[in-house]
Design a protein around this motif. Structure first.
Motif, PDB file in Angstrom:
ATOM      1  N   ASP A  87       0.830  -1.197   0.000  1.00 49.08           N
ATOM      2  CA  ASP A  87       0.000   0.000   0.000  1.00 49.08           C
ATOM      3  C   ASP A  87       0.867   1.250   0.000  1.00 49.08           C
ATOM      4  OD1 ASP A  87      -2.637  -1.198   0.222  1.00 49.08           O
ATOM      5  OD2 ASP A  87      -2.037  -1.796   2.236  1.00 49.08           O
ATOM      6  N   LEU A  88       0.360   2.317  -0.619  1.00 48.49           N
ATOM      7  CA  LEU A  88       1.009   3.615  -0.620  1.00 48.49           C
ATOM      8  C   LEU A  88       0.355   4.434   0.482  1.00 48.49           C
ATOM      9  CD1 LEU A  88       3.027   5.454  -2.092  1.00 48.49           C
ATOM     10  CD2 LEU A  88       1.160   6.145  -3.584  1.00 48.49           C
ATOM     11  N   CYS A  89       1.151   4.852   1.477  1.00 50.19           N
ATOM     12  CA  CYS A  89       0.618   5.510   2.670  1.00 50.19           C
ATOM     13  C   CYS A  89       1.413   6.759   3.007  1.00 50.19           C
ATOM     14  CB  CYS A  89       0.712   4.571   3.876  1.00 50.19           C
ATOM     15  SG  CYS A  89       0.052   2.944   3.630  1.00 50.19           S
ATOM     16  N   TYR A  90       0.836   7.554   3.910  1.00 50.83           N
ATOM     17  CA  TYR A  90       1.586   8.674   4.482  1.00 50.83           C
ATOM     18  C   TYR A  90       1.086   8.928   5.895  1.00 50.83           C
ATOM     19  CZ  TYR A  90      -2.382  11.868   3.786  1.00 50.83           C
ATOM     20  OH  TYR A  90      -3.603  12.477   3.845  1.00 50.83           O
ATOM     21  N   PHE A  91       1.935   9.561   6.706  1.00 50.18           N
ATOM     22  CA  PHE A  91       1.577   9.997   8.051  1.00 50.18           C
ATOM     23  C   PHE A  91       1.300  11.490   7.999  1.00 50.18           C
ATOM     24  CE2 PHE A  91       4.085   6.216   9.173  1.00 50.18           C
ATOM     25  CZ  PHE A  91       3.242   5.618  10.109  1.00 50.18           C
TER      26      PHE A  91
END
Length: 135
Positions: free
Chosen positions: A11-15
């Motif tokens: 998955d492509l995620c960010y915080f």
């Protein structure tokens, strides 16, 4: 899990600034345009923000020069006469040049699973089975 303790899900995620994790796309669904990676979900979000578009999906379409180009399947709102040029211009004004939509197909509906997930494989098969002329 990798050596740093990260679970590799694809998955492509960010915080965000508050430390919340947001999953925004799947790495395997990224469109590889030349040396760039284009997330379909970003383009779909822009497309459905247009008042003349009811639904949209973006897929990778094979291209000899670029490797893949973003192709959009668009469902017009009832009564909308939106053209492919208008759609491309709308998106093009909001994204980097490498993320521009380069091919459009207007459809009556976007195929989705019972959970609402876009069935990209069906759209890819449909795009590849169509004549090579501009859709």
């Amino acid at each position: 899990m990798d050596s740093e303790g990260w679970l590799k899900t694809g998955d492509l995620c960010y915080f965000d600034d508050d430390g919340f994790l947001f999953i925004v796309d799947r790495l395997k669904e990224l469109i590889k345009y030349k040396a760039y990676q284009v997330p379909p979900a970003e383009l779909e979000h822009i497309l459905v923000s247009h008042p003349g578009i009811a639904d949209a999906a973006v897929i990778p379409y094979p291209d000899e020069e670029a490797g893949q180009i973003p192709m959009a399947f668009v469902v017009r709102q009832p009564g909308s006469m939106l053209s492919d040029e208008e759609v491309m211009d709308f998106v093009g004004k909001q994204v980097a040049p490498y993320k521009r939509i380069r091919r459009i197909a207007f459809v009556s509906s976007i195929p989705k699973s019972p959970a609402g997930k876009i069935l990209r494989r069906e759209l890819i098969n449909q795009a590849l089975s169509s004549p090579k002329s501009k859709l």
